[in-house]
Design a protein around this motif. Structure first.
Motif, PDB file in Angstrom:
ATOM      1  N   GLN A 123      15.193   3.131   7.570  1.00 50.24           N
ATOM      2  CA  GLN A 123      13.976   3.708   8.131  1.00 50.24           C
ATOM      3  C   GLN A 123      12.943   2.625   8.425  1.00 50.24           C
ATOM      4  OE1 GLN A 123      12.238   6.709   5.666  1.00 50.24           O
ATOM      5  NE2 GLN A 123      10.365   6.873   6.897  1.00 50.24           N
ATOM      6  N   ILE A 124      12.819   1.668   7.496  1.00 45.72           N
ATOM      7  CA  ILE A 124      11.876   0.572   7.706  1.00 45.72           C
ATOM      8  C   ILE A 124      12.316  -0.298   8.883  1.00 45.72           C
ATOM      9  CG2 ILE A 124      10.931  -1.525   6.663  1.00 45.72           C
ATOM     10  CD1 ILE A 124      11.088  -0.092   3.961  1.00 45.72           C
ATOM     11  N   PHE A 125      13.643  -0.468   9.028  1.00 43.85           N
ATOM     12  CA  PHE A 125      14.168  -1.229  10.157  1.00 43.85           C
ATOM     13  C   PHE A 125      13.766  -0.567  11.482  1.00 43.85           C
ATOM     14  CE2 PHE A 125      17.469  -1.704  13.372  1.00 43.85           C
ATOM     15  CZ  PHE A 125      17.584  -3.082  13.470  1.00 43.85           C
ATOM     16  N   ALA A 126      13.943   0.766  11.559  1.00 50.41           N
ATOM     17  CA  ALA A 126      13.561   1.471  12.789  1.00 50.41           C
ATOM     18  C   ALA A 126      12.055   1.383  13.025  1.00 50.41           C
ATOM     19  CB  ALA A 126      14.010   2.927  12.696  1.00 50.41           C
TER      20      ALA A 126
ATOM     21  N   GLY B  51       8.221   5.044  -3.979  1.00 50.44           N
ATOM     22  CA  GLY B  51       8.649   5.567  -5.274  1.00 50.44           C
ATOM     23  C   GLY B  51       9.022   7.035  -5.201  1.00 50.44           C
ATOM     24  N   ILE B  52       8.242   7.849  -4.477  1.00 49.60           N
ATOM     25  CA  ILE B  52       8.559   9.265  -4.333  1.00 49.60           C
ATOM     26  C   ILE B  52       9.878   9.456  -3.581  1.00 49.60           C
ATOM     27  CG2 ILE B  52       7.779  11.414  -3.267  1.00 49.60           C
ATOM     28  CD1 ILE B  52       4.918  10.525  -3.819  1.00 49.60           C
ATOM     29  N   LEU B  53      10.082   8.647  -2.542  1.00 51.37           N
ATOM     30  CA  LEU B  53      11.343   8.738  -1.809  1.00 51.37           C
ATOM     31  C   LEU B  53      12.527   8.403  -2.702  1.00 51.37           C
ATOM     32  CD1 LEU B  53      10.343   7.113   1.615  1.00 51.37           C
ATOM     33  CD2 LEU B  53      10.718   9.535   1.128  1.00 51.37           C
ATOM     34  N   ARG B  54      12.348   7.442  -3.594  1.00 45.84           N
ATOM     35  CA  ARG B  54      13.430   7.108  -4.524  1.00 45.84           C
ATOM     36  C   ARG B  54      13.674   8.253  -5.501  1.00 45.84           C
ATOM     37  NH1 ARG B  54      14.229   1.782  -5.752  1.00 45.84           N
ATOM     38  NH2 ARG B  54      15.803   2.648  -7.182  1.00 45.84           N
ATOM     39  N   LEU B  55      12.604   8.939  -5.931  1.00 46.79           N
ATOM     40  CA  LEU B  55      12.743  10.022  -6.889  1.00 46.79           C
ATOM     41  C   LEU B  55      13.494  11.212  -6.298  1.00 46.79           C
ATOM     42  CD1 LEU B  55       9.314  10.153  -8.773  1.00 46.79           C
ATOM     43  CD2 LEU B  55      11.556   9.604  -9.737  1.00 46.79           C
ATOM     44  N   ILE B  56      13.290  11.492  -5.020  1.00 47.37           N
ATOM     45  CA  ILE B  56      13.945  12.656  -4.419  1.00 47.37           C
ATOM     46  C   ILE B  56      15.341  12.330  -3.904  1.00 47.37           C
ATOM     47  CG2 ILE B  56      11.739  13.688  -3.799  1.00 47.37           C
ATOM     48  CD1 ILE B  56      12.119  12.750  -0.974  1.00 47.37           C
TER      49      ILE B  56
ATOM     50  N   GLU C  78       0.818  -1.204   0.000  1.00 47.05           N
ATOM     51  CA  GLU C  78       0.000   0.000   0.000  1.00 47.05           C
ATOM     52  C   GLU C  78       0.862   1.269   0.000  1.00 47.05           C
ATOM     53  OE1 GLU C  78      -2.633  -0.182   3.290  1.00 47.05           O
ATOM     54  OE2 GLU C  78      -3.860  -1.809   2.468  1.00 47.05           O
ATOM     55  N   ARG C  79       2.118   1.147   0.386  1.00 45.25           N
ATOM     56  CA  ARG C  79       3.027   2.307   0.428  1.00 45.25           C
ATOM     57  C   ARG C  79       3.941   2.345  -0.791  1.00 45.25           C
ATOM     58  NH1 ARG C  79       5.566   1.999   6.380  1.00 45.25           N
ATOM     59  NH2 ARG C  79       6.432   4.006   5.711  1.00 45.25           N
TER      60      ARG C  79
ATOM     61  N   ALA D  81      10.302  -9.503   9.550  1.00 47.21           N
ATOM     62  CA  ALA D  81       9.120  -9.448   8.688  1.00 47.21           C
ATOM     63  C   ALA D  81       9.060  -8.124   7.941  1.00 47.21           C
ATOM     64  CB  ALA D  81       7.858  -9.647   9.526  1.00 47.21           C
ATOM     65  N   SER D  82       9.382  -7.009   8.608  1.00 51.16           N
ATOM     66  CA  SER D  82       9.368  -5.698   7.950  1.00 51.16           C
ATOM     67  C   SER D  82      10.421  -5.618   6.856  1.00 51.16           C
ATOM     68  CB  SER D  82       9.602  -4.595   8.982  1.00 51.16           C
ATOM     69  OG  SER D  82       8.596  -4.603   9.970  1.00 51.16           O
ATOM     70  N   LEU D  83      11.639  -6.093   7.130  1.00 55.53           N
ATOM     71  CA  LEU D  83      12.712  -6.013   6.144  1.00 55.53           C
ATOM     72  C   LEU D  83      12.441  -6.905   4.938  1.00 55.53           C
ATOM     73  CD1 LEU D  83      15.862  -5.914   8.460  1.00 55.53           C
ATOM     74  CD2 LEU D  83      14.773  -4.015   7.257  1.00 55.53           C
ATOM     75  N   ILE D  84      11.975  -8.120   5.192  1.00 58.24           N
ATOM     76  CA  ILE D  84      11.716  -9.041   4.064  1.00 58.24           C
ATOM     77  C   ILE D  84      10.614  -8.491   3.175  1.00 58.24           C
ATOM     78  CG2 ILE D  84      10.885 -11.330   3.459  1.00 58.24           C
ATOM     79  CD1 ILE D  84      12.240 -12.382   5.976  1.00 58.24           C
ATOM     80  N   ALA D  85       9.527  -8.002   3.796  1.00 58.56           N
ATOM     81  CA  ALA D  85       8.433  -7.462   2.996  1.00 58.56           C
ATOM     82  C   ALA D  85       8.860  -6.221   2.222  1.00 58.56           C
ATOM     83  CB  ALA D  85       7.246  -7.138   3.910  1.00 58.56           C
ATOM     84  N   SER D  86       9.670  -5.360   2.816  1.00 53.38           N
ATOM     85  CA  SER D  86      10.096  -4.135   2.149  1.00 53.38           C
ATOM     86  C   SER D  86      11.131  -4.406   1.067  1.00 53.38           C
ATOM     87  CB  SER D  86      10.663  -3.161   3.187  1.00 53.38           C
ATOM     88  OG  SER D  86       9.696  -2.868   4.170  1.00 53.38           O
TER      89      SER D  86
END
Length: 288
Positions: A206-209, A191-196, A185-186, A269-274
């Protein structure tokens, strides 16, 4: 040290007659004293100071009078918590007189076991071997040796461990599926974070934290819920089985085990999914 004059022996006895006597104890202490378990006192409606009659026979034969000197709470036993603790605690001479066989004059001089307390408990096994060698036919065994009772609890502990492993594994799979849906869903945000100019490593950090905070919050919430409700569960089952046994206790060891399981699983779980999302191309993230 051989315990010979304390009232440490427990014996389940039968109250002779359907109605306990209510006469007060004599002043000359001619009637020996006895302690009864709380469950027995409550079931028979007794009170301290009454003179009762105890018999080693279910029919009430050869009953002897005793004065109820006090009430005690039996030591909780997980092997017997479902059975009422109708017990009496007597002085050893009174117990011998009550249970002696009048047909056998030597019955009062016979014993089946003796408990010995050593100054150095670490030498229990050596003492047992030496005693067995000096007195053939005597079986000496340390009380800390494994027996049928402890073996039963070992089996139960392993069964609970197996259930816990299956439960945690299933929960981890469910958590991973949930995290995959949340990360998907994010997609546009990533994608926007990658663009900037955010790199994959920075986004993963960030996802790890975020995963660590979520996992820690969930673990703390579960621990607090268990801690706040343990009293309710203990009181309910203690009321249900009329025992002082503690059925649930949240210890520091349980808390640390919960944290050590929850944090790595939540972060993983967060890292694998991301990571499955970050591996996609930038245009794929923007759906262009």
């Amino acid at each position: 040290m051989v315990r010979s004059r304390t009232c440490a022996l427990l014996l389940v006895l039968v109250l002779a007659g359907n109605h306990p006597a209510t006469q007060p104890a004599p002043l000359d202490d001619s009637v020996p004293g006895v302690l009864l378990s709380r469950q027995l006192v409550e079931s028979r409606g007794l009170r301290v100071g009454q003179v009762i009659r105890l018999s080693p026979d279910a029919a009430g034969r050869n009953a002897r009078p005793f004065r109820l000197d006090g009430v005690y709470e039996p030591t909780p036993d997980p092997m017997r918590f479902a059975r009422p603790r109708l017990e009496a605690r007597l002085h050893l001479p009174d117990l011998i007189q009550l249970t002696a066989d009048p047909v056998d004059p030597a019955a009062s001089d016979a014993i089946t076991s003796i408990n010995v307390r050593l100054e150095d408990p670490s030498g229990a096994e050596t003492f047992a071997r030496d005693l067995a060698a000096r007195l053939p036919g005597i079986v000496a065994r340390p009380t800390t040796a494994p027996d049928e009772r402890t073996g039963t609890f070992v089996v139960i502990e392993r069964f609970h461990l197996a259930i816990a492993i299956v439960t945690v594994t299933g929960s981890a799979v469910f958590l991973l599926a949930l995290m995959v849906m949340l990360v998907d869903e994010r997609r546009a945000t990533v994608g926007i974070l990658r663009l900037i100019g955010f790199t994959r490593g920075r986004i993963l950090l960030q996802i790890f934290a975020e995963g660590a905070v979520i996992a820690l919050s969930g673990a703390v919430g579960g621990i607090l819920f268990a801690y706040l409700t343990q009293g309710f569960f203990n009181r309910f089952f203690q009321w249900r089985y009329d025992t002082a046994l503690v059925f649930l206790r949240i210890t520091p060891e349980v808390v640390w085990q919960s944290l050590l399981l929850a944090l790595p699983l939540g972060i993983a779980a967060s890292l694998i999914a991301s990571w499955t999302l970050l591996r996609q191309q930038l245009l794929g993230l923007l759906r262009r």
